[in-house]
Enzyme design. Structure first.
Site, PDB file in Angstrom:
ATOM      1  N   GLY A 184      47.035 -81.342 -47.595  1.00  0.00           N
ATOM      2  CA  GLY A 184      47.661 -80.486 -46.595  1.00  0.00           C
ATOM      3  C   GLY A 184      46.735 -80.406 -45.399  1.00  0.00           C
ATOM      4  O   GLY A 184      46.928 -81.050 -44.377  1.00  0.00           O
ATOM      5  N   ARG A 223      43.466 -66.890 -40.401  1.00  0.00           N
ATOM      6  CA  ARG A 223      42.378 -67.425 -41.228  1.00  0.00           C
ATOM      7  C   ARG A 223      41.041 -66.690 -41.035  1.00  0.00           C
ATOM      8  O   ARG A 223      40.379 -66.364 -42.020  1.00  0.00           O
ATOM      9  CB  ARG A 223      42.206 -68.932 -41.011  1.00  0.00           C
ATOM     10  N   CYS A 241      45.789 -53.974 -33.374  1.00  0.00           N
ATOM     11  CA  CYS A 241      45.022 -52.744 -33.570  1.00  0.00           C
ATOM     12  C   CYS A 241      44.335 -52.687 -34.922  1.00  0.00           C
ATOM     13  O   CYS A 241      44.684 -51.877 -35.785  1.00  0.00           O
ATOM     14  CB  CYS A 241      45.934 -51.544 -33.365  1.00  0.00           C
ATOM     15  N   TYR A 246      47.555 -74.177 -41.895  1.00  0.00           N
ATOM     16  CA  TYR A 246      47.512 -72.766 -42.263  1.00  0.00           C
ATOM     17  C   TYR A 246      47.346 -71.875 -41.034  1.00  0.00           C
ATOM     18  O   TYR A 246      46.718 -70.830 -41.080  1.00  0.00           O
ATOM     19  CB  TYR A 246      46.405 -72.505 -43.300  1.00  0.00           C
TER      20      TYR A 246
HETATM   21  N1  LLP Z   1      48.523 -78.917 -53.854  1.00  0.00           N
HETATM   22  C1  LLP Z   1      48.601 -77.665 -54.335  1.00  0.00           C
HETATM   23  C2  LLP Z   1      49.172 -77.432 -55.670  1.00  0.00           C
HETATM   24  C3  LLP Z   1      48.123 -76.596 -53.571  1.00  0.00           C
HETATM   25  O1  LLP Z   1      48.181 -75.355 -54.048  1.00  0.00           O
HETATM   26  C4  LLP Z   1      47.577 -76.837 -52.282  1.00  0.00           C
HETATM   27  C5  LLP Z   1      47.079 -75.739 -51.448  1.00  0.00           C
HETATM   28  C6  LLP Z   1      47.552 -78.168 -51.813  1.00  0.00           C
HETATM   29  C7  LLP Z   1      48.012 -79.176 -52.632  1.00  0.00           C
HETATM   30  C8  LLP Z   1      46.999 -78.527 -50.476  1.00  0.00           C
HETATM   31  O2  LLP Z   1      45.643 -78.212 -50.341  1.00  0.00           O
HETATM   32  P1  LLP Z   1      44.826 -78.682 -49.057  1.00  0.00           P
HETATM   33  O3  LLP Z   1      44.809 -80.193 -49.042  1.00  0.00           O
HETATM   34  O4  LLP Z   1      45.526 -78.146 -47.855  1.00  0.00           O
HETATM   35  O5  LLP Z   1      43.484 -78.098 -49.220  1.00  0.00           O
HETATM   36  N2  LLP Z   1      45.609 -70.750 -46.660  1.00  0.00           N
HETATM   37  C9  LLP Z   1      44.359 -71.298 -47.102  1.00  0.00           C
HETATM   38  C10 LLP Z   1      44.537 -72.534 -47.950  1.00  0.00           C
HETATM   39  C11 LLP Z   1      45.446 -72.330 -49.146  1.00  0.00           C
HETATM   40  C12 LLP Z   1      45.650 -73.582 -49.987  1.00  0.00           C
HETATM   41  C13 LLP Z   1      46.710 -73.353 -51.005  1.00  0.00           C
HETATM   42  N3  LLP Z   1      47.033 -74.518 -51.799  1.00  0.00           N
HETATM   43  C14 LLP Z   1      43.473 -71.548 -45.889  1.00  0.00           C
HETATM   44  O6  LLP Z   1      43.904 -71.315 -44.756  1.00  0.00           O
HETATM   45  O7  LLP Z   1      42.317 -71.944 -46.029  1.00  0.00           O
END
Ligand code: LLP
Length: 434
Positions: free
Chosen positions: A290, A327, A358, A387
């Site tokens: 992601g 974030r 606020c 994100y």
């Molecule tokens: N696969 C699964 C099952 C996941 O839960 C996630 C992310 C991904 C793939 C993708 O992960 P990435 O490649 O993006 O690291 N909101 C948080 C990150 C939450 C990630 C949740 N799961 C942030 O802004 O750091």
């Protein structure tokens, strides 16, 4: 690497002067670079060498329709976690048949929808979920393709809120129960075992945890192939990006100048480390990136409203806030903040960069040293493509920001700033209050 850089003294995304975008569409506005999206997925795939990997882009990182369409056009499937994401992929013209459905709380309606649209596999997180999928598949007369998410009990060495592969997390089924869980699957007559999956966390900056977890999962996958004839192994997402030197890291020179022991994890190093562990299995290999695909492909443009000089502290008050990019407030994350117009003759400013919401938590950076900027000038918050918009809210009754996609010398609005009327469209004053 990415395509945001100063050309002369103005910050550009590819060949587009970002000041022009801010002028035309106002702020706060997210801007994404097509070339960066394309390059990122390309590098990730090539990193695995001869091993053909199926990319299921984790839509949660950025689920804007144009971004989903771009990845669909590049042959990606999607890692989905809700009926909403599934419908977004359909609306964007993506393929559900290449997509997987993850998450610990799949509802009956979501399971039905995914089955109806031909999901490649459900990534099952618990036994009650397995029973529910089996039940619904029976009702609709299908055999549901499933894989179990395995929790390998590996510390991803990342922020606690996104560390998911330890035994105390809510995710997956412990490795030591995996074989039993698969045996249980084999007894459910409306499910069909298709693969095995894990995801140990997000924003990983070291290869060690990836390797350790992949070795554990590969050993299990070999057994599952022999016993249950599985077709694929998914190692999840998690590959981290550069936040601290975000702007500089757009250039190959920056990477070349980093001493080996400090060089951030690259998609090449990631693929090179994992391919030898996964290739001998003779299974299809899936990854679910992601952040790596979209994170450094996007920035958040914002206008300076005030420079408030306090006693011993300055506050740069900008028109973006924690509702646009949560974030920093949520994970204390670092986003580089740079002016759209660089002026080396200006004094340096040390300030907290804050939004108008606020809450003291509405702070993008503490005591950040940057070029002095004043009212009406613009800044870019770097590495905001993942994100960012997807976690935005309307807190303080602020509208959702606009989004723009750049392609070479052109750019288009891909999501208009929300209007006030749209934001209250579903609300009603009940009769008894009228
Ligand atoms: N696969 C699964 C099952 C996941 O839960 C996630 C992310 C991904 C793939 C993708 O992960 P990435 O490649 O993006 O690291 N909101 C948080 C990150 C939450 C990630 C949740 N799961 C942030 O802004 O750091």
């Amino acid at each position: 690497m990415h395509h945001f850089r100063y050309s002369g003294e103005t910050l550009h995304c590819e060949n587009v002067d970002l000041a022009a975008v801010a002028q035309l569409y106002g702020t706060p506005t997210y801007v994404y670079s097509t070339a960066t999206l394309v390059e990122n997925i390309d590098r990730l795939r090539r990193g695995f060498g001869n091993l053909d990997v199926q990319v299921c882009y984790a839509a949660k990182a950025n689920s804007s329709l144009a971004i989903l369409r771009q990845f669909a056009n590049l042959g990606a499937g999607f890692d989905l976690v809700s009926g909403g994401e599934l419908r977004r992929v359909l609306a964007a013209g993506g393929s559900i048949k290449r997509s997987v459905f993850a998450g610990v709380g799949k509802t009956e309606a979501e399971i039905r929808l995914a089955l109806e649209k031909g999901i490649y596999a459900f990534h099952v997180e618990s036994e009650p979920e397995l029973a529910r999928i089996n039940h619904i598949a029976g009702l609709v007369g299908q055999r549901a393709p499933i894989s179990i998410r395995i929790n390998p009990d590996v510390d991803a060495l990342t922020h606690a809120k996104v560390n998911t592969g330890k035994s105390d997390s809510k995710f997956g089924i412990p490795l030591k129960h995996a074989l039993l869980a698969y045996e249980a699957c084999a007894r459910f007559k409306n499910v069909r075992i298709r693969g095995v999956q894990m995801h140990i966390g997000s924003q990983l900056t070291e290869i060690g945890p990836f390797q350790e977890a992949a070795r554990k999962l590969a050993a299990l996958a070999a057994e599952l192939k022999a016993v249950h004839n599985i077709e694929y192994i998914s190692v999840g997402g998690g590959l981290g990006i550069v936040y601290k030197d975000a702007l500089a890291s757009g250039s190959p020179d920056w990477w070349a100048a980093q001493p080996a022991e400090r060089r951030p994890l690259t998609p090449e190093a990631y693929g090179e480390a994992l391919a030898p562990i996964l290739a001998p299995l003779g299974l299809e290999v899936m990854i679910e990136p992601g952040r790596f695909l979209t994170g450094n492909a996007g920035v958040l443009l914002s206008r300076v409203e005030y420079l408030k000089r306090g006693s011993g502290k300055n506050f740069l008050i900008i028109d973006a806030a924690m509702n646009d990019l949560v974030r920093p407030a949520m994970y204390d994350s670092y986003h580089e903040i740079v002016p759209l117009r660089r002026d080396t003759t200006r004094r340096a400013l040390v300030a907290d960069v804050v939004g108008p919401v606020c809450e003291s938590g509405d702070c993008f950076a503490h005591d950040r040293q940057m070029q002095e900027v004043g009212e009406g000038e613009h800044v870019a918050l770097m590495s905001a493509g993942a994100y960012g918009f997807s976690m935005a809210s309307r807190y303080n009754s602020r509208p959702l920001a606009a989004e723009v996609l750049v392609n070479g010398s052109g750019f288009e609005l891909i999501n208009a700033r929300e209007t006030f009327e749209q934001s209250i469209a579903g609300e009603r004053i009940p009769k008894f209050l009228q």
